[in-house]
Every structure is written in structure tokens, then in C-alpha cells.
Design an enzyme around this catalytic site. Structure first.
Site, mmCIF file in Angstrom:
data_model
loop_
_atom_site.group_PDB
_atom_site.id
_atom_site.type_symbol
_atom_site.label_atom_id
_atom_site.label_comp_id
_atom_site.label_asym_id
_atom_site.label_seq_id
_atom_site.Cartn_x
_atom_site.Cartn_y
_atom_site.Cartn_z
ATOM 1 N N ARG A 6 0.236 -1.333 0.096
ATOM 2 C CA ARG A 6 -0.084 0.106 0.270
ATOM 3 C C ARG A 6 0.663 0.939 -0.366
ATOM 4 O O ARG A 6 2.126 1.098 0.070
ATOM 5 C CB ARG A 6 -1.133 0.254 1.105
ATOM 6 C CG ARG A 6 -1.696 -1.233 1.476
ATOM 7 C CD ARG A 6 -2.722 -0.849 2.397
ATOM 8 N NE ARG A 6 -2.081 -1.153 3.617
ATOM 9 C CZ ARG A 6 -2.327 -1.806 4.810
ATOM 10 N NH1 ARG A 6 -3.242 -2.574 4.328
ATOM 11 N NH2 ARG A 6 -1.569 -2.190 6.053
ATOM 12 N N ARG A 62 2.959 3.845 -15.452
ATOM 13 C CA ARG A 62 3.468 3.226 -16.923
ATOM 14 C C ARG A 62 4.593 4.118 -17.845
ATOM 15 O O ARG A 62 5.188 3.666 -18.450
ATOM 16 C CB ARG A 62 1.831 3.671 -18.192
ATOM 17 C CG ARG A 62 1.094 2.128 -17.577
ATOM 18 C CD ARG A 62 0.056 1.912 -18.554
ATOM 19 N NE ARG A 62 -0.445 3.422 -18.820
ATOM 20 C CZ ARG A 62 -1.597 3.823 -18.678
ATOM 21 N NH1 ARG A 62 -2.341 2.550 -17.614
ATOM 22 N NH2 ARG A 62 -2.640 4.473 -18.710
ATOM 23 N N CYS A 74 -6.289 2.499 -13.148
ATOM 24 C CA CYS A 74 -7.488 3.603 -11.621
ATOM 25 C C CYS A 74 -8.925 3.757 -11.918
ATOM 26 O O CYS A 74 -9.666 3.371 -12.899
ATOM 27 C CB CYS A 74 -7.022 5.126 -12.447
ATOM 28 S SG CYS A 74 -5.328 5.654 -12.467
ATOM 29 N N GLU A 77 -11.838 6.286 -5.378
ATOM 30 C CA GLU A 77 -12.182 6.284 -3.765
ATOM 31 C C GLU A 77 -13.303 6.928 -3.393
ATOM 32 O O GLU A 77 -13.892 7.488 -4.919
ATOM 33 C CB GLU A 77 -11.544 7.301 -3.020
ATOM 34 C CG GLU A 77 -10.014 6.913 -2.578
ATOM 35 C CD GLU A 77 -9.796 5.595 -2.028
ATOM 36 O OE1 GLU A 77 -10.556 5.251 -1.317
ATOM 37 O OE2 GLU A 77 -9.151 4.095 -2.351
ATOM 38 N N ARG A 89 -4.280 7.492 -4.167
ATOM 39 C CA ARG A 89 -3.475 5.460 -3.276
ATOM 40 C C ARG A 89 -2.713 4.669 -4.357
ATOM 41 O O ARG A 89 -3.695 4.683 -5.635
ATOM 42 C CB ARG A 89 -4.728 5.080 -2.446
ATOM 43 C CG ARG A 89 -5.146 6.344 -1.351
ATOM 44 C CD ARG A 89 -6.503 5.330 -0.452
ATOM 45 N NE ARG A 89 -6.952 5.736 0.924
ATOM 46 C CZ ARG A 89 -7.632 7.182 0.946
ATOM 47 N NH1 ARG A 89 -7.701 7.683 -0.081
ATOM 48 N NH2 ARG A 89 -7.843 7.555 2.296
ATOM 49 N N TYR A 107 4.002 6.262 2.900
ATOM 50 C CA TYR A 107 2.629 7.126 2.879
ATOM 51 C C TYR A 107 3.579 8.372 3.352
ATOM 52 O O TYR A 107 4.283 8.562 4.146
ATOM 53 C CB TYR A 107 1.852 7.286 4.547
ATOM 54 C CG TYR A 107 1.087 5.531 4.425
ATOM 55 C CD1 TYR A 107 -0.330 6.199 3.819
ATOM 56 C CD2 TYR A 107 1.489 4.584 4.614
ATOM 57 C CE1 TYR A 107 -1.301 4.894 3.885
ATOM 58 C CE2 TYR A 107 0.263 3.279 4.099
ATOM 59 C CZ TYR A 107 -0.991 3.570 4.193
ATOM 60 O OH TYR A 107 -1.487 2.525 3.362
ATOM 61 N N ARG A 115 -1.892 6.161 7.689
ATOM 62 C CA ARG A 115 -2.090 4.617 8.749
ATOM 63 C C ARG A 115 -0.512 5.161 9.620
ATOM 64 O O ARG A 115 0.369 4.567 8.934
ATOM 65 C CB ARG A 115 -1.836 4.000 7.798
ATOM 66 C CG ARG A 115 -2.622 3.319 7.109
ATOM 67 C CD ARG A 115 -3.743 2.312 8.225
ATOM 68 N NE ARG A 115 -3.417 1.904 9.043
ATOM 69 C CZ ARG A 115 -3.204 0.198 8.621
ATOM 70 N NH1 ARG A 115 -3.637 -0.074 7.485
ATOM 71 N NH2 ARG A 115 -3.019 -0.738 9.689
#
Length: 121
Positions: A6, A62, A74, A77, A89, A107, A115
Site C-alpha cells: 500500500r 506506465r 485507475c 475512492e 492511493r 505514506y 496509517r
């Protein structure tokens, strides 16, 4: 074995240059910190908050050297009230023998608030 790595970052303004720069910085850092080569990557899913509409962050991935054949997609959210704005993200699915607890999730910028338990000090 395939593991998910992540990562998240934020931008201050929604324009193509900001999206490309932040996305590439995040993807590169995720690969570096986890010793991942493009051939190790099974796929990448990138999501943005709905306030990012200027460009496709998948194109930024890419364009990285060696990443042109990595499947990248893509999406947006969910539009949750009081969520972190202008957030990108990445979920990178990689072939690795690293144990789940040893994966380094990245992050950056204001996304460190998402997080804090996973942010390396």
C-alpha cells in the site's frame, strides 16, 4: 506468492504535473523500499479522491522506465465526508517471498495521517 503493498500521497493542487510527480514519486519509493522490479509487479490499482480529475495517475506509472507493460488501472475512492482531500492511493500487487509483516507500506505528505501505525519514523 503475491503480496499487496500500500501507498498513499497527497497533492496541493489538481493539475497534471502535480498528479504525475506525486504518483511517480510514490510508486518509485514503494518499489525501492520493497526491492521490487517492474517484472515482479502483477498489477497496480491507483485510486484518487473525487477532487482529482486533471489526469490519469496510471499514465504516470506506465511512463516509469520498465513499467510500460505492467497492468495499471485507475479508479476513484468513495466520496466520504471529511476524508483526506486530493489523495492518491496505490495498491501494488507483487510477487515476493517477503513475509506480510515485513512489507514496507509508504505514506507521503499529508497521507501519513491515514496509517500512522505503518509510517516508519
Amino acid at each position: 506468492m503475491i503480496r499487496g503493498i500500500r501507498g498513499a500521497t497527497t497533492i496541493t493542487v489538481d493539475n497534471a504535473e502535480a498528479v504525475f510527480t506525486a504518483t511517480q514519486q510514490l510508486a518509485i519509493e514503494m518499489a525501492l523500499q520493497n526491492d521490487i522490479a517492474p517484472d515482479d509487479v502483477a498489477s497496480v490499482i491507483i485510486s484518487t479522491t473525487p477532487d482529482i480529475t486533471s489526469s490519469f495517475p496510471a499514465k504516470a506509472v506506465r511512463m516509469l522506465d520498465g513499467w510500460n507493460y505492467v497492468p495499471v488501472m485507475c479508479t476513484h475512492e468513495m466520496n466520504v465526508s471529511e476524508s483526506l482531500p486530493k489523495c492518491i492511493r496505490i495498491m501494488m500487487h507483487v510477487n515476493t517471498d517477503v513475509n506480510q509483516q515485513d512489507v514496507v507500506h509508504i505514506y507521503l505528505n499529508d497521507a501519513v495521517t491515514l496509517r500512522p501505525d505503518l509510517v516508519k519514523k
